[in-house]
Design a protein around this motif. Structure first.
Motif, PDB file in Angstrom:
ATOM      1  N   PHE A  40      14.238   5.100  45.391  1.00 25.16           N
ATOM      2  CA  PHE A  40      14.503   3.802  46.015  1.00 25.16           C
ATOM      3  C   PHE A  40      15.445   2.962  45.158  1.00 25.16           C
ATOM      4  N   ILE A  41      16.304   2.232  45.815  1.00 24.54           N
ATOM      5  CA  ILE A  41      17.026   1.142  45.161  1.00 24.54           C
ATOM      6  C   ILE A  41      16.278  -0.105  45.600  1.00 24.54           C
ATOM      7  N   THR A  42      15.796  -0.870  44.643  1.00 26.92           N
ATOM      8  CA  THR A  42      14.893  -1.970  44.943  1.00 26.92           C
ATOM      9  C   THR A  42      15.589  -3.311  44.785  1.00 26.92           C
ATOM     10  N   MET A  43      15.389  -4.160  45.773  1.00 27.70           N
ATOM     11  CA  MET A  43      15.849  -5.545  45.740  1.00 27.70           C
ATOM     12  C   MET A  43      14.628  -6.426  45.925  1.00 27.70           C
ATOM     13  N   GLU A  49       8.975 -10.406  47.125  1.00 39.15           N
ATOM     14  CA  GLU A  49       8.493  -9.122  47.627  1.00 39.15           C
ATOM     15  C   GLU A  49       9.605  -8.074  47.518  1.00 39.15           C
ATOM     16  N   PRO A  50       9.257  -6.881  47.022  1.00 42.60           N
ATOM     17  CA  PRO A  50      10.266  -5.835  46.893  1.00 42.60           C
ATOM     18  C   PRO A  50      10.720  -5.279  48.237  1.00 42.60           C
ATOM     19  N   LEU A  51      12.000  -5.010  48.333  1.00 43.29           N
ATOM     20  CA  LEU A  51      12.571  -4.240  49.432  1.00 43.29           C
ATOM     21  C   LEU A  51      12.898  -2.871  48.853  1.00 43.29           C
ATOM     22  N   LEU A  52      12.349  -1.830  49.431  1.00 44.64           N
ATOM     23  CA  LEU A  52      12.532  -0.473  48.941  1.00 44.64           C
ATOM     24  C   LEU A  52      13.559   0.226  49.823  1.00 44.64           C
ATOM     25  N   LEU A  53      14.810   0.235  49.397  1.00 45.58           N
ATOM     26  CA  LEU A  53      15.902   0.788  50.191  1.00 45.58           C
ATOM     27  C   LEU A  53      15.994   2.292  49.959  1.00 45.58           C
ATOM     28  N   ASP A  54      15.878   3.054  51.042  1.00 44.71           N
ATOM     29  CA  ASP A  54      15.881   4.509  50.990  1.00 44.71           C
ATOM     30  C   ASP A  54      17.210   5.028  51.538  1.00 44.71           C
ATOM     31  N   PHE A  55      18.150   5.290  50.632  1.00 43.83           N
ATOM     32  CA  PHE A  55      19.462   5.811  51.002  1.00 43.83           C
ATOM     33  C   PHE A  55      19.446   7.336  50.999  1.00 43.83           C
ATOM     34  N   CYS A  56      20.469   7.940  51.558  1.00 42.95           N
ATOM     35  CA  CYS A  56      20.603   9.385  51.575  1.00 42.95           C
ATOM     36  C   CYS A  56      21.246   9.854  50.270  1.00 42.95           C
ATOM     37  N   PHE A  57      20.679  10.870  49.694  1.00 43.79           N
ATOM     38  CA  PHE A  57      21.220  11.519  48.495  1.00 43.79           C
ATOM     39  C   PHE A  57      21.747  12.879  48.920  1.00 43.79           C
ATOM     40  N   ASN A  58      22.984  13.184  48.567  1.00 42.56           N
ATOM     41  CA  ASN A  58      23.565  14.453  49.022  1.00 42.56           C
ATOM     42  C   ASN A  58      23.831  15.440  47.881  1.00 42.56           C
ATOM     43  N   ASP A  69      14.354  16.291  47.766  1.00 45.72           N
ATOM     44  CA  ASP A  69      14.495  14.989  47.105  1.00 45.72           C
ATOM     45  C   ASP A  69      14.690  13.856  48.108  1.00 45.72           C
ATOM     46  N   ASN A  70      15.342  14.146  49.212  1.00 42.26           N
ATOM     47  CA  ASN A  70      15.540  13.122  50.234  1.00 42.26           C
ATOM     48  C   ASN A  70      14.250  12.728  50.941  1.00 42.26           C
ATOM     49  N   MET A  71      13.217  13.517  50.786  1.00 42.70           N
ATOM     50  CA  MET A  71      11.926  13.199  51.407  1.00 42.70           C
ATOM     51  C   MET A  71      10.966  12.482  50.452  1.00 42.70           C
ATOM     52  N   ILE A  72      11.319  12.409  49.175  1.00 39.07           N
ATOM     53  CA  ILE A  72      10.401  11.838  48.185  1.00 39.07           C
ATOM     54  C   ILE A  72      10.103  10.372  48.476  1.00 39.07           C
ATOM     55  N   ASN A  73      11.105   9.562  48.777  1.00 41.37           N
ATOM     56  CA  ASN A  73      10.866   8.131  48.994  1.00 41.37           C
ATOM     57  C   ASN A  73       9.897   7.869  50.141  1.00 41.37           C
ATOM     58  N   SER A  74      10.095   8.537  51.263  1.00 38.97           N
ATOM     59  CA  SER A  74       9.180   8.303  52.381  1.00 38.97           C
ATOM     60  C   SER A  74       7.783   8.829  52.051  1.00 38.97           C
ATOM     61  N   GLU A  86       8.435  -3.501  51.031  1.00 38.62           N
ATOM     62  CA  GLU A  86       8.807  -3.188  52.408  1.00 38.62           C
ATOM     63  C   GLU A  86       9.806  -2.033  52.409  1.00 38.62           C
ATOM     64  N   TYR A  87       9.462  -0.968  53.113  1.00 38.07           N
ATOM     65  CA  TYR A  87      10.339   0.196  53.232  1.00 38.07           C
ATOM     66  C   TYR A  87      11.510  -0.154  54.142  1.00 38.07           C
ATOM     67  N   VAL A  88      12.740   0.141  53.673  1.00 38.26           N
ATOM     68  CA  VAL A  88      13.939  -0.114  54.473  1.00 38.26           C
ATOM     69  C   VAL A  88      14.729   1.191  54.582  1.00 38.26           C
ATOM     70  N   TYR A  89      14.771   1.728  55.794  1.00 40.68           N
ATOM     71  CA  TYR A  89      15.483   2.978  56.048  1.00 40.68           C
ATOM     72  C   TYR A  89      16.985   2.728  55.993  1.00 40.68           C
ATOM     73  N   GLN A  90      17.653   3.409  55.065  1.00 37.57           N
ATOM     74  CA  GLN A  90      19.114   3.305  54.926  1.00 37.57           C
ATOM     75  C   GLN A  90      19.726   4.707  54.875  1.00 37.57           C
ATOM     76  N   ARG A  91      19.017   5.692  55.395  1.00 35.86           N
ATOM     77  CA  ARG A  91      19.400   7.090  55.211  1.00 35.86           C
ATOM     78  C   ARG A  91      20.676   7.474  55.958  1.00 35.86           C
ATOM     79  N   ASP A  92      21.230   6.574  56.737  1.00 34.15           N
ATOM     80  CA  ASP A  92      22.487   6.867  57.409  1.00 34.15           C
ATOM     81  C   ASP A  92      23.692   6.602  56.504  1.00 34.15           C
TER      82      ASP A  92
END
Length: 187
Positions: A40-43, A49-58, A69-74, A86-92
């Motif tokens: 996660f990249i956290t803001m 409150e933390p925002l847990l941004l879940d980006f795609c790692f390639n 590894d791309n499934m670890i955050n979820s 708060e989980y924030v889906y950014q995988r696109d």
């Protein structure tokens, strides 16, 4: 928090040197790459409150497998009871943690070749004022293709520390001198 497909084996290796009351394990398949790049990249929201941004790692441009590894955050978010935010889906959007560096005051540094769409996306996502771009910087043998966090890092008081080369015979010399000039021009 240790994420591993083999928690019992890891426990055996660390039990003598670590207070195990402070360690949590999550059994999860991994590709064994750096958490810095896939985690996660956290803001923080205005209320803290933390925002847990879940980006795609390639896997650094598809050099290595990253499917697990791309499934670890979820997995962490939905299975780890002590994780808050708060989980924030950014995988696109492909964004490795090591490819960005922020001063925490609205400026982010990224080394990347495409610019306009990436910059707009980063500004909107991270509430940034500006994105600084490096065109130079090179480290031989670096799997990450010279991520910004290996080349230059923000420090307090508007300071940037960076890799430097003073040996004109070194293969890195020209690129790192050019990068140093770029960094000196940043405001």
């Amino acid at each position: 928090l240790i994420v591993t497909p083999e928690p019992e084996e890891v426990k055996k290796q660390i039990v003598a040197t670590v207070n195990m009351d402070n360690v949590r394990f999550l059994r999860c398949e991994t590709n064994d790459t750096w958490a810095r790049d896939h985690a996660f990249i956290t803001m923080l929201k205005e209320n803290g409150e933390p925002l847990l941004l879940d980006f795609c790692f390639n896997g650094w441009g598809m050099k290595y497998a990253a499917n697990y590894d791309n499934m670890i955050n979820s997995n962490l978010y939905y299975r780890c009871k002590t994780l808050t935010g708060e989980y924030v889906y950014q995988r696109d959007f492909i964004l490795e943690g090591g490819s960005i560096e922020s001063d925490g005051k609205g400026t982010l540094n990224r080394n990347e070749k495409t610019k306009e769409e990436t910059e707009q996306y980063l500004k909107e996502t991270f509430n940034l004022k500006q994105v600084l771009w490096l065109k130079h910087g090179y480290l031989a043998g670096d799997d990450t293709d010279s991520h910004i966090d290996t080349l230059a890092r923000f420090c307090p008081d508007d300071t940037i520390v960076y890799v430097q080369c003073t040996d004109k015979k070194d293969e890195h010399y020209e690129e790192l001198v050019a990068m140093e000039e770029e960094l000196k021009a940043f405001r």
